[in-house]
Structures are given as structure tokens and as C-alpha cells.
Design an enzyme around this catalytic site. Structure first.
Site, short mmCIF file in Angstrom:
data_model
loop_
_atom_site.label_atom_id
_atom_site.label_comp_id
_atom_site.label_asym_id
_atom_site.label_seq_id
_atom_site.Cartn_x
_atom_site.Cartn_y
_atom_site.Cartn_z
N GLU A 33 -3.22 -6.38 -9.62
CA GLU A 33 -1.90 -7.01 -9.50
C GLU A 33 -2.04 -8.47 -9.09
O GLU A 33 -3.11 -8.91 -8.67
CB GLU A 33 -1.01 -6.27 -8.49
CG GLU A 33 -1.49 -6.36 -7.06
CD GLU A 33 -0.40 -6.03 -6.05
OE1 GLU A 33 0.79 -6.03 -6.40
OE2 GLU A 33 -0.75 -5.80 -4.89
N ARG A 58 2.78 -15.20 -3.89
CA ARG A 58 3.19 -15.77 -2.59
C ARG A 58 1.94 -16.10 -1.80
O ARG A 58 0.84 -15.78 -2.22
CB ARG A 58 4.00 -14.73 -1.83
CG ARG A 58 3.21 -13.42 -1.72
CD ARG A 58 3.80 -12.43 -0.76
NE ARG A 58 3.29 -11.10 -0.98
CZ ARG A 58 2.14 -10.64 -0.52
NH1 ARG A 58 1.32 -11.42 0.15
NH2 ARG A 58 1.77 -9.39 -0.75
N GLY A 112 0.80 -1.22 0.00
CA GLY A 112 0.00 0.00 0.00
C GLY A 112 0.83 1.28 0.00
O GLY A 112 0.30 2.37 0.10
N HIS A 117 -12.16 -4.03 -3.07
CA HIS A 117 -10.97 -4.82 -3.39
C HIS A 117 -11.38 -6.28 -3.22
O HIS A 117 -11.69 -6.72 -2.12
CB HIS A 117 -9.83 -4.45 -2.44
CG HIS A 117 -8.61 -5.32 -2.60
ND1 HIS A 117 -7.38 -4.84 -2.98
CD2 HIS A 117 -8.45 -6.66 -2.43
CE1 HIS A 117 -6.52 -5.84 -3.03
NE2 HIS A 117 -7.14 -6.96 -2.70
N VAL A 156 -1.19 -12.80 3.80
CA VAL A 156 -1.57 -12.68 5.21
C VAL A 156 -2.96 -13.29 5.43
O VAL A 156 -3.19 -14.06 6.36
CB VAL A 156 -1.57 -11.19 5.64
CG1 VAL A 156 -2.11 -11.04 7.05
CG2 VAL A 156 -0.19 -10.57 5.51
N GLU A 178 -5.55 -9.94 -7.73
CA GLU A 178 -6.31 -8.85 -7.10
C GLU A 178 -7.07 -8.03 -8.13
O GLU A 178 -6.51 -7.66 -9.17
CB GLU A 178 -5.37 -7.94 -6.32
CG GLU A 178 -4.64 -8.65 -5.18
CD GLU A 178 -3.92 -7.71 -4.22
OE1 GLU A 178 -3.73 -8.11 -3.07
OE2 GLU A 178 -3.54 -6.59 -4.63
N GLU A 226 -2.66 5.18 -13.31
CA GLU A 226 -3.91 4.45 -13.54
C GLU A 226 -5.08 5.38 -13.29
O GLU A 226 -4.98 6.33 -12.51
CB GLU A 226 -4.03 3.32 -12.50
CG GLU A 226 -3.55 1.99 -12.94
CD GLU A 226 -3.64 0.95 -11.83
OE1 GLU A 226 -4.25 1.19 -10.78
OE2 GLU A 226 -3.06 -0.12 -12.04
N LYS A 227 -6.20 5.06 -13.90
CA LYS A 227 -7.44 5.73 -13.55
C LYS A 227 -7.72 5.43 -12.08
O LYS A 227 -7.56 4.28 -11.64
CB LYS A 227 -8.57 5.15 -14.42
CG LYS A 227 -9.93 5.69 -14.11
CD LYS A 227 -10.18 6.96 -14.88
CE LYS A 227 -11.46 7.65 -14.43
NZ LYS A 227 -11.43 9.07 -14.78
P1 ADP Z 1 0.09 -2.75 -3.12
O1 ADP Z 1 0.83 -3.70 -3.98
O2 ADP Z 1 0.94 -1.66 -2.58
O3 ADP Z 1 -0.74 -3.42 -2.08
P2 ADP Z 1 -2.22 -2.49 -4.89
O4 ADP Z 1 -2.04 -2.20 -6.32
O5 ADP Z 1 -2.55 -3.89 -4.50
O6 ADP Z 1 -0.92 -1.98 -4.09
O7 ADP Z 1 -3.34 -1.54 -4.29
C1 ADP Z 1 -3.63 -1.48 -2.91
C2 ADP Z 1 -4.91 -0.72 -2.69
O8 ADP Z 1 -4.81 0.62 -3.20
C3 ADP Z 1 -6.13 -1.31 -3.38
O9 ADP Z 1 -6.72 -2.33 -2.62
C4 ADP Z 1 -7.04 -0.09 -3.48
O10 ADP Z 1 -7.67 0.19 -2.26
C5 ADP Z 1 -6.05 1.02 -3.77
N1 ADP Z 1 -5.91 1.21 -5.24
C6 ADP Z 1 -4.94 0.71 -6.03
N2 ADP Z 1 -5.15 1.06 -7.33
C7 ADP Z 1 -6.27 1.80 -7.35
C8 ADP Z 1 -7.03 2.45 -8.40
N3 ADP Z 1 -6.63 2.42 -9.68
N4 ADP Z 1 -8.16 3.11 -8.04
C9 ADP Z 1 -8.57 3.16 -6.75
N5 ADP Z 1 -7.90 2.58 -5.73
C10 ADP Z 1 -6.77 1.90 -6.01
#
Ligand code: ADP
Length: 454
Positions: free
Chosen positions: A288, A292, A165, A208, A295, A275, A200-201
Site C-alpha cells: 500500500e 501522509r 493494522g 515489512h 509516525v 510499503e 491476498e496471498k
Molecule cells: P494497514 O493499512 O492496516 O497498516 P497494511 O496493508 O499496511 O495494513 O499491512 C499491515 C501489516 O500486515 C504488514 O506490515 C504485514 O505485517 C501484514 N500484512 C499485510 N498484508 C500481508 C500479506 N499479504 N501477507 C503477510 N502479511 C501481511
């Protein structure tokens, strides 16, 4: 066949792996830092070797020392857990070249899915919807602004090497974009040693929802259903549950198929997670893949009855998955609360220290995965999660009521924890309604008096 496993991790996941190995009759070797001498996984593993100082960079991230320990103790496999070296393709490659099984995917798949822009490209080619965004990293501010305008505000700037995050910034217009772009690059450089970012948009108020994948080395890929991880603070998950209260059978089937396709596109082997973000209309977008164990894996275990760590070991042994997609039944509802040693009164700052009394809840439908115990000192060097409470039952209502009951029994004295916060969420009507999105926590914290969860 694997007979002895080195566990290249610490805390609750190290303990989780010790437990699975013991049930399989496999010997375990714990490696630990000087700060973790007291840790339960060190005490419960069959053997233990200290590999360095308290800082992760001096111990849990020292691939060379871990491999040496593996050679000295004559192990035949390494389980990397999550975090640390678990998604480090180079480490997986080193294990492969030393003839030590890496309990996870092949280094090639880690490399492919670890770079978020390559990952998006790969799954897009396989026909899986992705969030609209830049084609790969954006190198200059001019190019970045142009791309952001093309995508349309709001946009999110993310680190190519990101994780946990961190390294994400949101921009609503050209002015905020210029500022956030530089902040994101600097943060990414500092946190991941790689300043590359992509755009990204920004999907507003999404859910999620992620799918658990199992893939064997004989080409079979199946999914074990989803986990809804919308309850997040600063993009970090706090609560996860399965099934998602948002998905109907039709959408679950479609997303499950897409997840399997995404994993197959990476020639994936072992356990992994695809995800997605899902908008209010049910449009879903791949964000993504985590290559692995995660948690929140116990949520899936309690819903399906399948032990994911044991499956990881079977797959690493080259065994075939013993079930087909149609054998996977989702008969229970499970929810996980991450118990962090954090102080809500100080903006959730880590609250390390010595636990006085520790008493974990039990009873029907309650599972606690934790390395904590009375008298345990939580080191300040690592993340603040000290346990996971997983509650399950025949319906969501039963699971939630059980979680509230178990949280009320959970006693951790001497350090601040997120237990009272979880109790407040479990009794919040919006959370109970099942309508929470990733925007939930911010709203909840704004409208709830802090003293309710102190
Ligand atoms: P990380 O690898 O750091 O965990 P993620 O790509 O999995 O990052 O994203 C983590 C969280 O960030 C998502 O669950 C969501 O809440 C928020 N997020 C990521 N991308 C977007 C997006 N394009 N629009 C809105 N929220 C996003």
C-alpha cells in the site's frame, strides 16, 4: 507563501509540526478537543481554538469545524499530521475549494491510493510487483472462496478501506476462510464504515520494508531510503529502523526505483510512503501507499539529515526539491521505539492516567518526540502512543546500544508503558542479529517471561 498553519491533529505529531513551523518563521494555530486542554501542542502553538468534545468524531474528525477555525484565524494552510483526516480525500478537497493549502498530496492522489485495490491496480500497471490477490473487492462468499482457492492458502482478507493494522484476517483452508470472511466484513463495516474486503496471498514470515518518497509539484520524485518496520504486534508497528539489516545495495536500488515509479503513477506530490512486503528470497511486493507523513518519519530524518515536515511545507508552497536522488546519503543508522501507555500484563491494554514523574533521556544520538510531561493526564479517547524514542549512530550496533541506554534512562511514572518491553527486545539476540521478520513479536512474547517487561 505559507505564513500561518492550522495543525489538524494532536499529541506528538502536532508538537512536531509546531517545531518545524517555528523554525521556518511560520505562525501556528492548534485546534483541540476538550480532553486536550492541557496538551503541550495547545500550549506551544501561537494560537489555539477548541473545536469540540473529547471524542474524535466530535473534534479531530469534524472537517467543518476545522475549516471554520481556519477561516476565523485566517490561516493559509492546514497540516493534517497522520491518522484523523490526513488521508481523507474529501477533506483535502474541501481545503482546496476554500483556497486553503492542504499540506499533503492532491485529493485525487489520496482517493486513488486510499482505496487499496485501486492503488494495487495503479502500481501494477506501472510495472511494480504486487502481492497476488483478487482483482478488487470480493462481493459474495462463493466468489471469495473461489478466489482464495485460486490464489492458494494461506490467504489474508483485508478491508479495502483498512488502516492501522485493523480489519485483517488470515485463513488456511476453506473452513476457516468462510468464518474469517464474515468476521473481516463485519469488522471492516464497524471500523471504517465500509464492509468491502479483498483477498491476498498471505506471505509467511515477510519483512515489512517501506520507502520514504518526496515529490514536488514540478514532477521530481525521489526516495529517501527505506525503513524496516518488521517489529509489529497485531500488524501494528512497534519498532522501525533504517537502513534495513536485510537489504543489500542492489535490492535497495531496485526497490527504491520501484517506489519512485509507484508514486509517479499516482501523480504524487508531497511526502508519502510506499510499503512493501519482502520474502526470505528477496522478492518484494507492494502492499500500500500511505499518502501522509508517517509516525516513523524521524528515522529517515536522522539517517539523511532532511527535515521531512519542512520539506512538506516547501512542497506545498510550490517550491522545487533542492536535491536529486544522488545527493541523498545514508550515513547513519537510526532506530525508533514507540512508547505506548499500555500494560503488558493485561495484554497491552491502554493504560491512560496521570503521569507522575516524566524524565526523557538525552545525550549523544538521542531524540525524543513526545507531548508528555510530569503531571500530564493521558486522555483515554485517543491512541496510546505517548512518545517516540529515536536513537542513531554510525552503525546499527551503536544505535541499538544507545537505544538500550536511553530506554534505561527514560522515566515515566504513574502509568504502564512499553519501555521495559523495548529494553528486552534491544537485548534479545534474535533482534540484535537483524533477522527478525513480522513473525518476530509473537515468537518473542511466547518465549519471554512476561515479568521481564513489566
Ligand atoms: P494497514 O493499512 O492496516 O497498516 P497494511 O496493508 O499496511 O495494513 O499491512 C499491515 C501489516 O500486515 C504488514 O506490515 C504485514 O505485517 C501484514 N500484512 C499485510 N498484508 C500481508 C500479506 N499479504 N501477507 C503477510 N502479511 C501481511
Amino acid at each position: 507563501m505559507i505564513q500561518k498553519v492550522l495543525i489538524a491533529n494532536r499529541g506528538e505529531i502536532a508538537l512536531r509540526i509546531v517545531r518545524a513551523c517555528r523554525e521556518l518563521g511560520i505562525k501556528t494555530l492548534a485546534v483541540y478537543s476538550e480532553a486536550d486542554v492541557q496538551s503541550l501542542h495547545v500550549q506551544l502553538a501561537d494560537e489555539a481554538i477548541c473545536i469540540g468534545g473529547p471524542k474524535s468524531a466530535d473534534s479531530y474528525l469534524r472537517a467543518d469545524r476545522i475549516i471554520s477555525a481556519a477561516e476565523i484565524a485566517d490561516v493559509d494552510a492546514i497540516h493534517p499530521g497522520y491518522g484523523f483526516l490526513s488521508e481523507n480525500a474529501k477533506f483535502a478537497e474541501q481545503c482546496e475549494s476554500c483556497n486553503i493549502k492542504f499540506i499533503g498530496p492532491k485529493s485525487k492522489s489520496i482517493k486513488m491510493m486510499g482505496d487499496k485495490s485501486i492503488a494495487k491496480d495503479t502500481v501494477k500497471k506501472a510495472g511494480v510487483p504486487i502481492v497476488p490477490g483478487s482483482d478488487g473487492p470480493v462481493e459474495t462468499e462463493t466468489e471469495a472462496v473461489k478466489t482464495a482457492r485460486k490464489i492458494g492458502y494461506p490467504v489474508i482478507i483485508k478491508a479495502v478501506a483498512g488502516g492501522g493494522g485493523r480489519g485483517m484476517r488470515i485463513a488456511h483452508n476453506d473452513v476457516s476462510f468462510a468464518k474469517e470472511y464474515h468476521v473481516a466484513r463485519n469488522e471492516a463495516e464497524k471500523a471504517f464504515g465500509n464492509g468491502a474486503v479483498y483477498i491476498e496471498k498471505y506471505i509467511e514470515r515477510p519483512r515489512h520494508i517501506e520507502f520514504q518518497i518526496l515529490a514536488d509539484s514540478h514532477g521530481k520524485v525521489i526516495h529517501l531510503g527505506e525503513r524496516d518496520c518488521s517489529i509489529q504486534r497485531r500488524h501494528q508497528k512497534l519498532i522501525e529502523e533504517s537502513p534495513s539489516p536485510f537489504l543489500n545495495a542492489d535490492l535497495r536500488k531496485k526497490m527504491g526505483k520501484a517506489a519512485v515509479k509507484a508514486a509517479a503513477a499516482a501523480n504524487y506530490e508531497n511526502a508519502g510512503t510506499i510499503e512493501f512486503l519482502v520474502d526470505a528470497k528477496g522478492n518484494y511486493y507492494f502492499i500500500e501507499m500511505n499518502t501522509r507523513i508517517q509516525v516513523e518519519h524521524p528515522v529517515t530524518e536522522e539517517c539523511t539529515g532532511i527535515d521531512l515536515i519542512k520539506q512538506q511545507i516547501h512542497i506545498a508552497n510550490g517550491q522545487k526539491l533542492e536535491f536529486d536522488q544522488s545527493d541523498i546519503k545514508f550515513e547513519k543508522h537510526a532506530i525508533e521505539c514507540r512508547i505506548n501507555a499500555e500494560d503488558p500484563a493485561r495484554n497491552f491494554a491502554p493504560s491512560p492516567g496521570t503521569i507522575g514523574l516524566y524524565y526523557a533521556p538525552g545525550g549523544h544520538g538521542v531524540r525524543v518526540d513526545s507531548h508528555a510531561y510530569s503531571g500530564y493526564t493521558i486522555p483515554s479517547h485517543y491512541d496510546s502512543m505517548i512518545g517516540k524514542l529515536i536513537c542513531f549512530g554510525s552503525t546499527r550496533k551503536v544505535a541499538l546500544e544507545r537505544a538500550y541506554r536511553a530506554l534505561s534512562e527514560y522515566l515515566i511514572r504513574g502509568v504502564k508503558t512499553t519501555i521495559p518491553l523495548h529494553k528486552a527486545i534491544m537485548s534479545d539476540p534474535i533482534f540484535i542479529s537483524g533477522k527478525a521478520t513480522t513473525a518476530y513479536m509473537e515468537d518473542f512474547l511466547n518465549r519471554t517471561p512476561t515479568d521481564l517487561f513489566l
